[in-house]
Design a protein around this motif. Structure first.
Motif, mmCIF file in Angstrom:
data_model
loop_
_atom_site.group_PDB
_atom_site.id
_atom_site.type_symbol
_atom_site.label_atom_id
_atom_site.label_comp_id
_atom_site.label_asym_id
_atom_site.label_seq_id
_atom_site.Cartn_x
_atom_site.Cartn_y
_atom_site.Cartn_z
ATOM 1 N N CYS A 12 0.818 -1.219 0.000
ATOM 2 C CA CYS A 12 0.000 0.000 0.000
ATOM 3 C C CYS A 12 0.850 1.266 0.000
ATOM 4 C CB CYS A 12 -0.919 0.011 1.219
ATOM 5 S SG CYS A 12 -2.077 -1.371 1.226
ATOM 6 N N GLU B 246 -0.663 -4.908 5.994
ATOM 7 C CA GLU B 246 -1.754 -5.672 6.595
ATOM 8 C C GLU B 246 -1.653 -7.185 6.405
ATOM 9 O OE1 GLU B 246 -3.828 -4.590 8.661
ATOM 10 O OE2 GLU B 246 -5.154 -6.309 8.800
ATOM 11 N N CYS C 111 -1.823 2.131 5.275
ATOM 12 C CA CYS C 111 -2.331 0.775 5.439
ATOM 13 C C CYS C 111 -2.893 0.613 6.853
ATOM 14 C CB CYS C 111 -1.230 -0.238 5.145
ATOM 15 S SG CYS C 111 -1.867 -1.914 4.949
ATOM 16 N N ASP C 112 -3.960 -0.140 6.937
ATOM 17 C CA ASP C 112 -4.846 -0.241 8.114
ATOM 18 C C ASP C 112 -4.341 0.305 9.455
ATOM 19 O OD1 ASP C 112 -6.512 -1.579 6.340
ATOM 20 O OD2 ASP C 112 -7.146 -2.997 7.877
ATOM 21 N N THR D 73 -4.107 2.318 -0.562
ATOM 22 C CA THR D 73 -4.788 1.456 0.405
ATOM 23 C C THR D 73 -6.044 0.863 -0.228
ATOM 24 O OG1 THR D 73 -5.794 3.482 1.244
ATOM 25 C CG2 THR D 73 -3.893 2.646 2.432
ATOM 26 N N CYS D 74 -6.639 -0.107 0.440
ATOM 27 C CA CYS D 74 -7.786 -0.824 -0.113
ATOM 28 C C CYS D 74 -8.836 0.166 -0.623
ATOM 29 C CB CYS D 74 -8.375 -1.769 0.922
ATOM 30 S SG CYS D 74 -7.344 -3.234 1.118
ATOM 31 N N ALA E 82 -8.588 1.194 6.330
ATOM 32 C CA ALA E 82 -7.656 2.255 5.939
ATOM 33 C C ALA E 82 -8.414 3.505 5.499
ATOM 34 C CB ALA E 82 -6.751 1.758 4.825
HETATM 35 FE FE1 FES Z 1 -3.172 -2.041 3.067
HETATM 36 FE FE2 FES Z 1 -5.813 -2.981 2.735
HETATM 37 S S1 FES Z 1 -3.905 -4.077 2.607
HETATM 38 S S2 FES Z 1 -5.079 -1.022 3.319
#
Ligand code: FES
Length: 567
Positions: free
Chosen positions: A57, A89, A125-126, A197-198, A204
């Motif tokens: 990410c 993550e 990231c998260d 990020t996702c 995130a």
């Molecule tokens: Fe990094 Fe989802 S894997 S925000």
């Protein structure tokens, strides 16, 4: 320790017993990096870089950090980047959650130990953004949060795909026998295709929105896609603003307050945000002595509609939210419900910010008006009762409302290993109306509260077309997941909470209307089982695992370490 009144490179000198010598030595070594005396006399802006080869990410951070430096230099500061722990993550075992507090300690201590007047926190990231905000709040030096920004969705065979709600949808279809092994391999290469990020309203994106709602990130910056040029402009502006803060400090403790935390909770509910965010927000708030009360969450939830139509609860992706007006559009809708006197890192109050933005473009397909919301009540609700005396969380906006008022028979899995071993066993005695219960997946379980609360539908039921069931655990759930999933049951099973006492066939009553979750056993039976309960987790003897197990708190206290929270 007394506050250091020095600024720039002379702040926090290395102790050799002779301060003048320490400064001379520091300047000398700094000059070895080619800096002029003029540059070294500038205010210093640290740039906390959480990039790593184990973090997909953050792969665009080199470019982002160059833009931050440009902003710092333009404003008359000296930018100095430094690495911190990075939490990718899906690359961490047992879970990134175990290491969030470690990263927060790293961030706090490196902000404090190194001579910087302000810091730009670069994360996404998260767990990285909560860790950075926790650390910065404890260090209490001026800080601006710069987010990685979300990935772009990808066009694939006529539909848009984005990590990671679609990851789960296709995996469920694969488990149900409707997507072949070769198809799932093709899909695997098309779910996450850019930096960032996702792409949905997962943890995130939720934490990015929370950072902006708290006032710790620049207005309008949360939803900018990672690969959009506006993201680089936000980086430059963050560097510039951090330099101004180095000269005229606004501290995190002035920005993160009881009122701004409540604003962030409103935004979290209105965006249909991740359940994880309530844990992280409790941890961040705890660093400045603010308590997140789950009963207050319910009050706020009742008066905060869901406005944002994003996956996993809706249709769109984060890049659509940006194009639709971003978090600012949500804040403007929520305006009458917010504390408008909260100060942001810009030096403006939220009310002043929103006044500038009146009349800005909003795409109503993505951000609905307060008067015509997606759902009348907020996305998250806390449940209390004999199965969760200190609370549990349900993301009702991502759940099947037909399952909200139910009594069911418990089908119990005693651990993650037990779940993996038996959930797809054709002999498993389970029906669609049963409640799946997972024990020993909380903060002190030895698995560090993994995102395992989204228990898979047992294969024989999935193949028969069952798409959702009531699932209850002390685990967390990915912000990209969905279903009638009760999480964070507290106290957790590993410390002898009521969840540990549930046995196959016990009746459990869930009532979202009454905010309750009860194990339907007599008090004498509960006490009998409690007396017979023994801890099953072996305590680690050393290292960070020991520190974690000795000090981690329960979900309602943010799973922070007891010694890091402010009393
Ligand atoms: Fe990094 Fe989802 S894997 S925000």
């Amino acid at each position: 320790m007394a506050e250091d009144t020095h600024r720039g490179l002379s702040r926090g000198l290395t102790n050799y017993g002779d301060p003048a010598f320490s400064l001379y030595l520091r300047r000398s070594f700094a000059k070895s990096m080619g800096f002029s005396g003029e540059m070294l006399a500038r205010p210093v802006v640290g740039i906390a870089d959480s990039r790593s080869g184990f973090n997909n990410c953050h792969r665009h951070f080199p470019e982002l950090i160059e833009a931050v430096k440009r902003g710092v230099l333009a404003a008359g500061g000296l930018p100095l980047e430094f690495p911190t722990v990075s939490l990718g993550e899906v690359f961490l075992s047992p879970t990134s959650m175990m290491f969030r507090n470690l990263m927060s300690i790293d961030v706090e201590e490196m902000i404090r130990a190194q001579p910087m007047d302000a810091v730009v926190l670069v994360g996404g990231c998260d767990k990285t953004v909560p860790a950075q905000l926790m650390g910065a709040a404890s260090a209490d030096r001026p800080a601006v949060q710069l987010l990685a920004g979300p990935m772009m969705p990808t066009s694939f065979r006529g539909e848009r795909l984005g990590a990671c709600t679609d990851c789960r949808r296709f995996w469920a279809l694969h488990r149900a026998g409707q997507v072949s092994s070769s198809e799932i391999e093709d899909i695997e290469g098309n779910l996450a295709t850019t930096a960032g990020t996702c792409a949905v309203m997962g943890t995130a994106s939720t934490m990015a929105s929370v950072a902006e709602a708290l006032g710790m990130a620049l207005p309008g910056s949360a939803a900018i896609p990672a690969v959009h040029a506006d993201r680089l402009r936000a980086a430059e502006a963050s560097g510039r603003r951090a330099t101004e803060l180095a000269l005229q400090p606004i501290r995190p403790s002035e920005v993160i307050t009881a009122k701004s935390v409540e604003n962030a909770m409103r935004v979290l509910l209105a965006i249909g945000g991740s359940t994880n965010a309530i844990v992280h927000l409790a941890a961040i708030a705890g660093r400045v002595g603010v308590k997140v009360d789950l009963r207050r969450l319910n009050e706020i939830s009742d008066s905060t509609p869901v406005l944002v139509d994003l996956k996993p609860t809706g249709q769109h992706y984060m890049s659509d939210l940006y194009a639709a007006g971003g978090v600012g559009a949500v804040l403007r809708e929520l305006g009458p419900l917010l504390h408008l006197d909260c100060l942001g890192v810009t030096g403006e109050t939220l009310g002043e910010r929103l006044a500038h933005e009146q009349g800005a473009w909003v795409d109503r397909a993505v951000v609905r008006p307060l008067a015509d919301p997606l759902a009348k009540e907020g996305g998250l609700v806390a449940l209390f009762g004999s199965l969760a005396p200190n609370g549990a969380i349900l993301k009702r906006s991502a759940a099947d409302a037909d399952l909200f008022e139910r009594e069911g028979c418990a089908v119990v899995f005693s651990s993650l290993d037990d779940l993996a071993a038996r959930v797809d066993d054709p002999a498993l005695d389970v029906a669609a109306e049963d409640f799946l219960v997972l024990q020993n997946a909380g903060p002190k379980s030895g698995y560090a509260m993994p995102e395992a609360g989204y228990l898979p539908i047992p294969q024989k039921l999935a193949r028969a077309g069952v798409k959702d069931m009531v699932r209850i655990s002390d685990a967390r759930m990915s912000g990209t997941a969905y279903g009638t999933v009760v999480l964070h049951a507290s106290p957790e099973a590993a410390v002898g909470g009521p969840l540990a006492l549930v046995r196959n066939g016990d009746r459990i009553k869930l009532s979202v209307r009454e905010r309750s979750l009860d194990l339907l056993l007599s008090e004498s039976e509960i006490q009998k089982r409690k007396a017979a309960w023994r801890p099953a987790v072996a305590l680690p003897a050393r290292g960070y695992a020991k520190l974690y197990m000795d000090h981690v708190l329960q979900a309602e206290q943010g799973c922070d370490f007891d010694f890091l929270r402010q009393a």
